[in-house]
Design a protein around this motif. Sequence first.
Motif, PDB file in Angstrom:
ATOM      1  N   PRO A 177       0.804  -1.227   0.000  1.00 43.98           N
ATOM      2  CA  PRO A 177       0.000   0.000   0.000  1.00 43.98           C
ATOM      3  C   PRO A 177       0.835   1.274   0.000  1.00 43.98           C
ATOM      4  N   GLU A 178       2.092   1.183   0.411  1.00 43.63           N
ATOM      5  CA  GLU A 178       2.942   2.382   0.414  1.00 43.63           C
ATOM      6  C   GLU A 178       3.296   2.825  -1.015  1.00 43.63           C
ATOM      7  N   GLU A 179       3.156   1.920  -1.979  1.00 45.48           N
ATOM      8  CA  GLU A 179       3.425   2.267  -3.376  1.00 45.48           C
ATOM      9  C   GLU A 179       2.135   2.780  -4.013  1.00 45.48           C
ATOM     10  N   ALA A 180       1.722   3.939  -3.573  1.00 50.28           N
ATOM     11  CA  ALA A 180       0.431   4.498  -3.971  1.00 50.28           C
ATOM     12  C   ALA A 180       0.543   5.244  -5.303  1.00 50.28           C
ATOM     13  N   PRO A 181      -0.558   5.367  -6.044  1.00 55.55           N
ATOM     14  CA  PRO A 181      -0.549   6.166  -7.277  1.00 55.55           C
ATOM     15  C   PRO A 181      -0.147   7.604  -6.979  1.00 55.55           C
ATOM     16  N   PHE A 182       0.500   8.239  -7.956  1.00 55.63           N
ATOM     17  CA  PHE A 182       0.901   9.632  -7.761  1.00 55.63           C
ATOM     18  C   PHE A 182       0.910  10.351  -9.098  1.00 55.63           C
ATOM     19  N   LYS A 183       0.897  11.688  -9.024  1.00 52.85           N
ATOM     20  CA  LYS A 183       0.898  12.530 -10.218  1.00 52.85           C
ATOM     21  C   LYS A 183       2.242  13.250 -10.320  1.00 52.85           C
ATOM     22  N   PRO A 184       3.112  12.884 -11.251  1.00 55.37           N
ATOM     23  CA  PRO A 184       4.365  13.622 -11.417  1.00 55.37           C
ATOM     24  C   PRO A 184       4.106  14.978 -12.046  1.00 55.37           C
ATOM     25  N   GLY A 185       4.891  15.947 -11.673  1.00 52.06           N
ATOM     26  CA  GLY A 185       4.730  17.279 -12.222  1.00 52.06           C
ATOM     27  C   GLY A 185       5.530  17.472 -13.496  1.00 52.06           C
ATOM     28  N   ALA A 186       5.078  18.380 -14.350  1.00 53.37           N
ATOM     29  CA  ALA A 186       5.795  18.683 -15.582  1.00 53.37           C
ATOM     30  C   ALA A 186       7.173  19.263 -15.264  1.00 53.37           C
ATOM     31  N   TRP A 187       8.171  18.805 -16.008  1.00 50.80           N
ATOM     32  CA  TRP A 187       9.570  19.224 -15.888  1.00 50.80           C
ATOM     33  C   TRP A 187      10.188  18.859 -14.534  1.00 50.80           C
ATOM     34  N   ASP A 188       9.555  17.957 -13.816  1.00 51.49           N
ATOM     35  CA  ASP A 188      10.132  17.451 -12.572  1.00 51.49           C
ATOM     36  C   ASP A 188      10.869  16.155 -12.900  1.00 51.49           C
ATOM     37  N   ALA A 189      12.140  16.261 -13.226  1.00 44.80           N
ATOM     38  CA  ALA A 189      12.913  15.112 -13.692  1.00 44.80           C
ATOM     39  C   ALA A 189      13.176  14.104 -12.585  1.00 44.80           C
ATOM     40  N   ALA A 190      13.059  14.511 -11.327  1.00 47.58           N
ATOM     41  CA  ALA A 190      13.310  13.579 -10.226  1.00 47.58           C
ATOM     42  C   ALA A 190      12.119  12.682  -9.942  1.00 47.58           C
TER      43      ALA A 190
END
Length: 254
Positions: free
Chosen positions: A141-154
């Motif tokens: 459960p700790e590997e939850a869905p997420f939204k990466p931000g634009a130009w956030d290469a990390a």
Amino acid sequence: MKKILFLLVAAVCSFAACNPTHEDIGNAGHISIDELIAKTTVTVDKTADGTKNGNVVYCQTSAPVNAKWNIGGKEFIGNYAWKKMKVNWNQNGDYVKTPYTIVLTALCPDGTQLKAEFPIECDDVTNPLTKYYIYGDPSKPEEAPFKPGAWDAAAMRFSSTEGAHLPTISDDIYYGLKTLIFDVSDVTADFDLKVMNGWWSNTYYDHVKWTSGLNELQITETMAKECAKGGEGRDLDLMLYSGSMTLNAVYYEE
């Protein structure tokens, strides 16, 4: 998802550096296409009642060559290969007979290349594929869905130390040239993705357009050499130019 996925059990190596089975065919390092075909077998497993072709394909050549197999646009290197594929299905969920052509490219000891084609058909799944999660395992459960931000290469750098969410990909996955499957949702119309390494020194795929659902990313030999810890260790990195999505899971199947 009507795309073919494979398993290569033979060791992956460079095309020119394979260790083929050597046989004395008495022609100073060159064989004919007929000799190549005679020393090569491509077989498909059967259903339990023997009436349908299954989804496991066995490819083998005993010819004294370096062998490269191609099916569905994906290449695998090795004289002995066991490939597992996902066959197509229709909207009713029934598997349908699907023709494929396996192409064997053989490099003879004298440098001559030969090509042979082997048509096959698959119309049932006799050996289901197994999912191997890199991220988004339902049991974690700790590997939850997420939204990466634009130009956030990390955000989508596959590095346990530098990535915000994604773990380091193992060398076995890289050098196995796995096809990564990205389960994404909420993909916007302006979605635009760059696939690179964490040092920004190489771009592997540019301006990639995904849609909500399952999207494939093929690891190439160049990606493996540059991103694996046993290579240059630069980490695979995906970055959004624009748009947004929710990343639910990353896995491969075999």
